[in-house]
Write a protein that holds these residues in place. Structure first.
Motif, PDB file in Angstrom:
ATOM      1  N   LEU A 177      -4.521  -2.740  -7.529  1.00 43.84           N
ATOM      2  CA  LEU A 177      -4.581  -1.356  -7.980  1.00 43.84           C
ATOM      3  C   LEU A 177      -4.826  -0.487  -6.753  1.00 43.84           C
ATOM      4  CD1 LEU A 177      -6.879  -1.866 -11.100  1.00 43.84           C
ATOM      5  CD2 LEU A 177      -4.387  -1.826 -11.028  1.00 43.84           C
ATOM      6  N   THR A 178      -3.878   0.393  -6.462  1.00 39.89           N
ATOM      7  CA  THR A 178      -3.974   1.198  -5.232  1.00 39.89           C
ATOM      8  C   THR A 178      -3.947   2.682  -5.553  1.00 39.89           C
ATOM      9  OG1 THR A 178      -1.583   0.889  -4.983  1.00 39.89           O
ATOM     10  CG2 THR A 178      -3.015  -0.531  -3.684  1.00 39.89           C
ATOM     11  N   TYR A 179      -4.510   3.038  -6.706  1.00 43.32           N
ATOM     12  CA  TYR A 179      -4.526   4.451  -7.108  1.00 43.32           C
ATOM     13  C   TYR A 179      -5.762   5.162  -6.581  1.00 43.32           C
ATOM     14  CZ  TYR A 179      -5.131   8.521 -10.139  1.00 43.32           C
ATOM     15  OH  TYR A 179      -5.343   9.805 -10.604  1.00 43.32           O
ATOM     16  N   ASN A 180      -6.920   4.636  -6.901  1.00 44.72           N
ATOM     17  CA  ASN A 180      -8.168   5.302  -6.524  1.00 44.72           C
ATOM     18  C   ASN A 180      -9.274   4.253  -6.464  1.00 44.72           C
ATOM     19  OD1 ASN A 180     -10.854   6.718  -7.158  1.00 44.72           O
ATOM     20  ND2 ASN A 180      -9.502   8.457  -6.764  1.00 44.72           N
ATOM     21  N   GLU A 181     -10.172   4.428  -5.516  1.00 41.80           N
ATOM     22  CA  GLU A 181     -11.223   3.423  -5.321  1.00 41.80           C
ATOM     23  C   GLU A 181     -12.190   3.371  -6.499  1.00 41.80           C
ATOM     24  OE1 GLU A 181     -14.698   2.229  -2.072  1.00 41.80           O
ATOM     25  OE2 GLU A 181     -13.309   3.874  -1.662  1.00 41.80           O
ATOM     26  N   HIS A 182     -12.441   4.528  -7.133  1.00 43.50           N
ATOM     27  CA  HIS A 182     -13.461   4.577  -8.181  1.00 43.50           C
ATOM     28  C   HIS A 182     -12.884   4.825  -9.576  1.00 43.50           C
ATOM     29  CE1 HIS A 182     -16.309   4.570  -4.941  1.00 43.50           C
ATOM     30  NE2 HIS A 182     -15.834   5.697  -4.466  1.00 43.50           N
ATOM     31  N   GLU A 183     -11.621   5.259  -9.671  1.00 40.72           N
ATOM     32  CA  GLU A 183     -11.027   5.561 -10.970  1.00 40.72           C
ATOM     33  C   GLU A 183      -9.602   5.025 -11.022  1.00 40.72           C
ATOM     34  OE1 GLU A 183     -11.203   9.698 -11.870  1.00 40.72           O
ATOM     35  OE2 GLU A 183     -13.278   9.913 -11.258  1.00 40.72           O
ATOM     36  N   PHE A 220       0.841  -1.193   0.000  1.00 39.77           N
ATOM     37  CA  PHE A 220       0.000   0.000   0.000  1.00 39.77           C
ATOM     38  C   PHE A 220       0.879   1.248   0.000  1.00 39.77           C
ATOM     39  CE2 PHE A 220      -2.510  -3.293   2.244  1.00 39.77           C
ATOM     40  CZ  PHE A 220      -3.491  -3.443   1.270  1.00 39.77           C
ATOM     41  N   PRO A 221       0.635   2.185  -0.921  1.00 37.93           N
ATOM     42  CA  PRO A 221       1.483   3.377  -1.014  1.00 37.93           C
ATOM     43  C   PRO A 221       1.251   4.331   0.152  1.00 37.93           C
ATOM     44  CG  PRO A 221      -0.352   3.531  -2.551  1.00 37.93           C
ATOM     45  CD  PRO A 221      -0.422   2.159  -1.950  1.00 37.93           C
ATOM     46  N   LYS A 222       2.112   5.299   0.266  1.00 34.93           N
ATOM     47  CA  LYS A 222       2.012   6.275   1.349  1.00 34.93           C
ATOM     48  C   LYS A 222       0.701   7.051   1.233  1.00 34.93           C
ATOM     49  CE  LYS A 222       6.939   6.602   2.143  1.00 34.93           C
ATOM     50  NZ  LYS A 222       8.179   7.390   2.118  1.00 34.93           N
ATOM     51  N   ASP A 223       0.105   7.301   2.393  1.00 34.59           N
ATOM     52  CA  ASP A 223      -1.177   8.017   2.522  1.00 34.59           C
ATOM     53  C   ASP A 223      -2.361   7.209   2.010  1.00 34.59           C
ATOM     54  OD1 ASP A 223      -0.097  10.337   3.705  1.00 34.59           O
ATOM     55  OD2 ASP A 223       0.515  11.083   1.747  1.00 34.59           O
ATOM     56  N   TYR A 224      -2.155   5.932   1.696  1.00 33.97           N
ATOM     57  CA  TYR A 224      -3.272   5.094   1.253  1.00 33.97           C
ATOM     58  C   TYR A 224      -4.175   4.770   2.438  1.00 33.97           C
ATOM     59  CZ  TYR A 224      -5.757   1.303  -1.114  1.00 33.97           C
ATOM     60  OH  TYR A 224      -6.732   0.502  -1.676  1.00 33.97           O
ATOM     61  N   GLU A 225      -5.471   4.887   2.222  1.00 27.74           N
ATOM     62  CA  GLU A 225      -6.444   4.600   3.277  1.00 27.74           C
ATOM     63  C   GLU A 225      -6.913   3.153   3.129  1.00 27.74           C
ATOM     64  OE1 GLU A 225      -9.373   7.605   2.684  1.00 27.74           O
ATOM     65  OE2 GLU A 225      -8.131   9.194   3.532  1.00 27.74           O
ATOM     66  N   TYR A 251     -15.021  10.016   4.850  1.00 24.15           N
ATOM     67  CA  TYR A 251     -16.438  10.034   4.482  1.00 24.15           C
ATOM     68  C   TYR A 251     -16.960   8.623   4.242  1.00 24.15           C
ATOM     69  CZ  TYR A 251     -15.253   9.194  -0.431  1.00 24.15           C
ATOM     70  OH  TYR A 251     -14.809   8.634  -1.598  1.00 24.15           O
ATOM     71  N   LYS A 252     -16.058   7.679   4.004  1.00 29.85           N
ATOM     72  CA  LYS A 252     -16.459   6.278   3.786  1.00 29.85           C
ATOM     73  C   LYS A 252     -16.553   5.515   5.095  1.00 29.85           C
ATOM     74  CE  LYS A 252     -12.882   6.128   1.146  1.00 29.85           C
ATOM     75  NZ  LYS A 252     -11.750   5.756   0.263  1.00 29.85           N
ATOM     76  N   GLY A 253     -16.216   6.168   6.190  1.00 25.11           N
ATOM     77  CA  GLY A 253     -16.189   5.489   7.482  1.00 25.11           C
ATOM     78  C   GLY A 253     -14.757   5.367   7.974  1.00 25.11           C
TER      79      GLY A 253
END
Length: 1212
Positions: free
Chosen positions: A546-552, A425-430, A478-480
């Motif tokens: 894929l650890t870029y974005n949850e939706h894109e 998981f990259p830095k600042d990844y939630e 916002y996702k919890g």
């Protein structure tokens, strides 16, 4: 260093080989002896992994042996998975229902051939492992059946105060706790918690030596405990610290007597530094001996583990140490990295140092370690080398990573492997906890010897353990709830993982054949083809994330997708979410090891290939928001190991496949679509499933025989369901009795916590609603025929209630108020909605109040016949919500009375509703409340379209209010005396209130507004009576942002010297000058819009050096801008205007940017601008010109000219 994952993999193999399943398979196919030998060999190898890893860091032969072992164990695991998969496939076929192909496959000759093939493979694998195992003897590796402990250098109590930087607030908080004697226990514990290197020991030293602390305690002691928590040793150390001398050799009983003699009846301070023990019983044994101190005695502990903090203290707070701020970090770095005068003499080094400080993430030990490395380096190239190779330099400096690695070394092996995997998981990844656990399971990193314990539950314990030990941090989103890893902790994970786990560079050049687990932290597009060409070298890949974005995540074409599937046949986890995939190829069925597959947010997928059902090891299938998905494969039931199907948002599904009820492993099924066809899966499929989490049952209107299938499903037995969503989609008028019967039969288990009901057409709700005492959240939406709700006020756990679009609802409860709130009960003693914190009621046009007849009579009597001086008593006869914090009532115009809500803290939002409920609440006597007055703790209030509000009365003591919005209130005239109470207000917005006058009921100049001494944002829009702003605003130093729009009578602006943001829009015809802005010396952002009478800027504005952004829209008569001296700080300029009915828009960003003009001759002006100022705008980021309302050929000509000038511009 990746022995952690190897250890976990070996453990998985050992447990699998010892399982009854593998023993039966081995016996059936005659390889039980070989499997047992493999198990013994792997067990032998596992025991020496710890020592091999330590030797491998400096011995290349051992390192090479470990690499060979790693490959062999992975290959062995792949073989065992292939073996068990074929066994599973065999077990799925029973009875005589065999196809010709299946009968051929399982014919006697075929079985013998397969048995021989597998036997040869397993024997070869056993021999390969044996050879590697025998090699270990050359290196004299030690066997560790109990994991070795790591020893840290002991600490002491002394520190120079000037060495402690940036911990003033924490020091103050701890000292306050130390000096506080108002505690229940004589001896209380104060834990200081944080990751390694944050300065816990230094902070404890600083507090220990503080003069006030020294004077407060009769006796002070300091003990470094470290990882060995041995009672006798700790007592000896405490005695040594107390008396300054080591006790002679004594037995345990003599030691505890001696210690109690020293500390009993004394007010003492004891620091226990660096505690790792998480055994509560051991702690209590020590604590019992220490409890004889006088009241006010304190024990301060420092630890990296929140679990240690939890078991060592009771109700007192603990200090959760965070990183230093950027300013504090720089101050520390400057102190250790620069020689005297160096920082000021070399600004380049200062810039490099600033970047290094950011990388250190506020960890003092990291800052000091790197600072010491840099102290003797004077050239810019040396500093850049350190910055670019920061991780290596820190490691060589033998400081921060070894310190953090102590935490890792003290982990049990099963946690080491899980932690190491998180290097993906990259830095600042939630991180989502559930996903991380599922990935751990997919890689075999979680095992359980207890057959009754789910692996997900074991994984949850692992995750919490890492959280308690400060490897993870909680993050509210916002996702919890999500989780992060501190940057330095992530650096540690990456260092440990080595080549095993790899974050792929966008060019793919950091990939090689040794990588087993990879993640792509970037958006994928057509350029990924080149990256993939390099990625396929890692042919034994087991994880692709894929650890870029949850939706894109980007876009992946069909050929690249096929390459991924065909290249990585050992994949256990494959993430393809949000890649704009149109279809999944049949070749997906070749990934027989696959346990985790995520294709969420691919909106164009209509079907899944039938080959998906051959993935017999698949445990997790994620289809979130695959909106185009129409159906699941017909043989979906053959996914016998599938545990979690996430299909929330697949609203285009027409039905469920037959046989879901046979999938006994299935625990998560988020969406079930009811179908009318007899050839699809009916609701009865759910009967045998032991579901958990969320279940949505949609299209309930399709059930023709309500009592049959709804009873068969038997939701009452599903004790692990947490959330149930019931949805009807009625198109026509229906018999509401059918819906009522159906809802009655869909009663869930008592454990249910969240319930939603949508588009139900019944008049009343089932009585079982009132019996669900564990219900936390209830949402009822678009139930337009419902006339009242069942009794809910007694539900002890209900925290949130949401009612939306209920057209026929007149009263919330059909009961008399006296039944829910007995007349003999007082307001304070009535258990009325005892836990409710959030209440939303919206789009209920006929809602009049809360209760039926008795409630209406009471309110009417109170309003009409009670004298004003007795109103409080009448209102107090209404019950109040004891814990309600957030209340939203929207578009309920007939609602005139409801229970009181004086204790709101979070928010109050009222729109298109009578003011009477609020007036009733504000009239409550303060003697009836725990707080001083109603709504005195409220933070945010919005009043929108309230027809009967005329002012905010002085009696409204909104002392805590931080945000106030008043919109579309046609009778509102003033803020009245309430302004004096708004001392915490940060944001005020008054919009479209035609009668509002800020000077009404005040002195002529409005000096009362100075009471808003925390105001930061102010917005006036659509206020025709606003001529000027109150003078009192000039006294507010916190005011930073001001927006004034649609105020046609505005004539002047006040001199607000603290203002940083100003937007003025449509304030014509009286506002013709901007003279006042010449005093806005702090202004950074200025916007002017739709001021046709504005011709020029005032002379005195020519040098506001702070202005960074200037926007001028629709000012057609503005002829000049300030000269170039005005724009020295400007970073962005936008001009949008309509000279002679022709629109021109100019947008530019630059640092610095000097001058730009507009109008019909903008190209001429631009040419002049480029010639005069081109040399000063070489940092310009963008420059755009648009023309519209022109003939097509003219527009094309202008575009050509624009390109020409942009070409000139870019070459400057």
């Amino acid at each position: 260093m990746a022995e952690a994952i190897l250890f976990g993999l070996a453990q998985k193999m050992i447990e699998n080989l010892g399982s009854q399943t593998f023993q039966e398979i081995g016996s059936l196919w005659g390889v039980e002896g070989e499997l047992e030998k493999i198990k013994e060999t792997v067990s032998t190898i596992q025991a020496v992994l710890q020592d091999a890893a330590e030797q491998g860091s400096h011995n290349n032969q051992v390192k090479h042996w470990l690499e060979k072992l790693n490959d062999a164990v992975y290959d062995a695991d792949d073989l065992l998975i292939e073996f068990s998969t074929e066994a599973t496939r065999r077990s799925m076929v029973s009875g005589n229902k065999l196809t010709k192909e299946v009968r051929t496959f399982f014919s006697k000759s075929n079985q013998l051939a397969f048995r021989g093939k597998m036997s040869r493979k397993i024997k070869a694998m056993r021999q390969k492992l044996n050879a590697i195992a025998e090699d270990r003897e050359r290196f004299h590796l030690k066997e560790y059946h109990v994991e070795p402990k790591v020893v840290r250098e002991p600490t002491h109590s002394f520190v120079r105060e000037e060495e402690v930087i940036g911990r003033e607030e924490e020091k103050k908080a701890i000292i306050e706790l130390l000096l506080d004697s108002n505690v229940e226990e004589n001896v209380s514990v104060i834990p200081i918690v944080g990751i390694g290197g944050l300065g816990k020991t230094t902070l404890a030293q600083c507090v220990y030596n503080d003069e006030k602390v020294r004077n407060n305690f009769e006796l002070k002691m300091w003990v470094c405990v470290s990882d060995v928590f041995e009672l006798k040793s700790i007592i000896e150390k405490i005695i040594i610290s107390a008396i300054g001398d080591a006790p002679r050799i004594l037995e345990m009983d003599q030691l505890q007597i001696k210690l109690r003699e020293k500390i009993d009846r004394k007010k003492y301070l004891l620091v226990l530094d660096d505690i790792w023990n998480e055994d509560r019983e051991k702690w209590l044994n020590l604590k019992n001996i220490l409890m004889g101190g006088l009241k006010g005695s304190k024990i301060v502990i420092t630890t990296r583990s929140k679990l240690v903090a939890k078991i060592t203290h009771t109700d007192s707070p603990y200090i959760n140490l965070k990183g230093l701020s950027i300013e504090q970090s720089w101050f520390l770095f400057e102190k250790v990295a620069f020689s005297k005068g160096q920082v000021t003499n070399n600004p380049t080094l200062r810039e490099i140092g600033s970047e290094i400080v950011k990388i250190c993430q506020g960890v003092p030990l990291a800052i000091k370690s790197i600072g010491h490395v840099l102290y003797c380096k004077e050239t810019e190239s040396e500093w850049l080398f350190v910055k670019n190779n920061l991780l290596e330099n820190v490691t060589l400096g033998n400081e921060i990573l070894p310190i953090l690695k102590l935490s890792y070394d003290n982990l049990p092996s099963y946690l080491k492997s899980c932690f190491t995997y998180c290097s993906l998981f990259p830095k600042d990844y939630e991180m989502d906890k559930e996903t991380v656990i599922q990935l751990w399971i997919a890689q075999g990193l979680i095992q359980s010897s207890n057959k009754n314990q789910q692996l997900e539950d074991v994984g949850d314990e692992y995750f919490k353990d890492l959280l308690w030990r400060s490897f993870f941090e909680e993050v509210e989103t916002y996702k919890g709830l999500r989780y992060k890893m501190h940057d330095l902790i992530l650096d540690l994970a990456e260092a440990i993982a080595g080549e095993e786990c790899r974050l792929v560079n966008i060019d793919g050049k950091n990939i090689n054949e040794k990588n087993r687990h990879v993640s792509c932290p970037f958006s994928i597009d057509s350029s990924f083809t080149e990256t993939l060409r390099l990625l396929v070298k890692a042919v034994k890949l087991r994880t692709f994330l894929l650890t870029y974005n949850e939706h894109e995540s980007g876009g992946l074409d069909e050929s690249m997708l096929k390459t991924i599937i065909l290249s990585f046949k050992s994949l256990c986890a494959l993430d393809l979410h949000a890649l704009n995939i149109k279809s999944i190829p049949n070749s997906i069925g070749k990934l027989i090891h696959l346990k985790y597959l995520d294709v969420s947010f691919n909106w164009d997928i209509e079907t899944l290939p039938d080959s998906v059902t051959t993935l017999l090891n698949l445990q997790v299938l994620k289809l979130y928001n695959c909106r185009g998905l129409k159906e699941l494969p017909k043989k979906f039931r053959e996914l016998v190991n599938l545990k979690h199907l996430y299909n929330h948002g697949c609203d285009n599904l027409s039905h469920m496949p037959c046989g879901l009820g046979q999938m006994t492993s299935l625990q998560t099924l988020q969406l079930f679509i009811v179908s009318t066809s007899s050839h699809t899966g009916g609701l009865g499929e759910l009967k045998k499933l032991n579901l958990q989490g969320t279940l949505e049952i949609s299209h309930l209107e399709r059930l023709k025989e309500a009592n049959s299938e709804s009873i068969v499903v038997n939701l009452r037995e599903k004790q692990h369901l947490e959330k149930l969503i019931l949805k009807w989609h009625h198109q026509d008028q229906v018999d509401n009795n059918e819906d009522e019967k159906l809802l009655e039969d869909l009663q869930p288990h008592q454990n249910l916590k969240h319930l939603e009901v949508h588009q139900y057409k019944g008049v009343k709700f089932s009585s079982w609603f009132s019996s669900h005492t564990n219900l936390v959240d209830l949402r009822i939406e678009s139930c337009k025929r419902c006339r009242y709700l069942p009794p809910l006020s007694h539900l002890p756990s209900l925290k949130s209630l949401w009612l939306d679009m209920m057209n026929d609802l007149e009263y919330i409860s059909d009961n008399d108020m006296s039944k829910e709130v007995p007349a003999s009960s007082t307001t304070l003693s009535t258990p009325f909605f005892p836990s409710l914190k959030s209440l939303t009621i919206q789009e209920c046009p006929n809602l009049k109040g809360w209760w039926g007849t008795t409630g209406r009579d009471l309110v009417a009597t109170a309003s009409a016949s009670t004298p004003d001086h007795q109103q409080d008593q009448s209102h107090n006869s209404l019950p109040l919500f004891p814990l309600l914090s957030s209340l939203w009532i929207i578009n309920c115009p007939k609602m005139t009375s409801m229970p009181l809500f004086p204790n709101l803290e979070e928010s109050l939002f009222l729109k298109n509703v009578s003011l009477k409920p609020l007036q009733e609440t504000m009239s409550v006597s303060s003697s009836s409340l725990s707080s001083s007055s109603p709504l005195s703790k409220l933070n945010k209030m919005t009043l929108d379209s309230i027809e009967d509000i005329e002012s905010l009365p002085a009696e409204w003591a909104l002392y805590s209010l931080k945000e106030l919005q008043i919109r579309n209130c046609p009778r509102l005239t003033s803020m009245s005396g309430a302004v004096r109470n708004l001392t915490s207000l940060c944001s005020l917005s008054i919009v479209n209130c035609e009668e509002f006058d800020p000077f009404r009921d005040m002195h002529d100049d409005g000096m009362e507004w100075r009471c808003l001494n925390c105001l930061r944002d102010l917005w006036f829009k659509g206020i025709p009576k606003l001529k000027s702003l109150p003078v009192g605003l000039q006294c507010i130093s916190t005011l930073k942002e001001l927006t004034i729009s649609n105020c046609p009578n505005l004539m002047t602006l006040p001199e607000l010297t603290s203002l940083e943001y100003l937007w003025i829009c449509r304030c014509e015809p009286n506002l013709t000058s901007l003279l006042e802005i010449s005093c806005l010396t702090s202004l950074r952002w200025l916007g002017i819009e739709d001021l046709p009478n504005l011709i020029t800027f005032p002379e005195s504005i020519r040098n506001p050096i702070s202005l960074e952004k200037l926007y001028i829209y629709d000012c057609p008569n503005l002829t000049t801008l300030p000269d170039d001296g005005f724009l020295t700080s400007l970073q962005k300029l936008e001009i949008y205007c309509c000279p002679r009915k022709r629109l021109c828009f100019v947008s530019a960003t630059a640092t610095p940017l000097f001058h730009l003009l507009h109008g019909d001759n903008y190209l001429k002006n631009l040419n002049k601008f480029l010639g005069q100022y081109g040399h000063g705008i070489n940092h310009l980021d963008s420059f755009k010109i648009w023309e519209v309302d022109a003939a097509k050929n003219e527009l094309e000509t202008q575009n050509e000219r624009r390109c020409t000038y942009l070409g000139i511009f870019k070459t400057i």
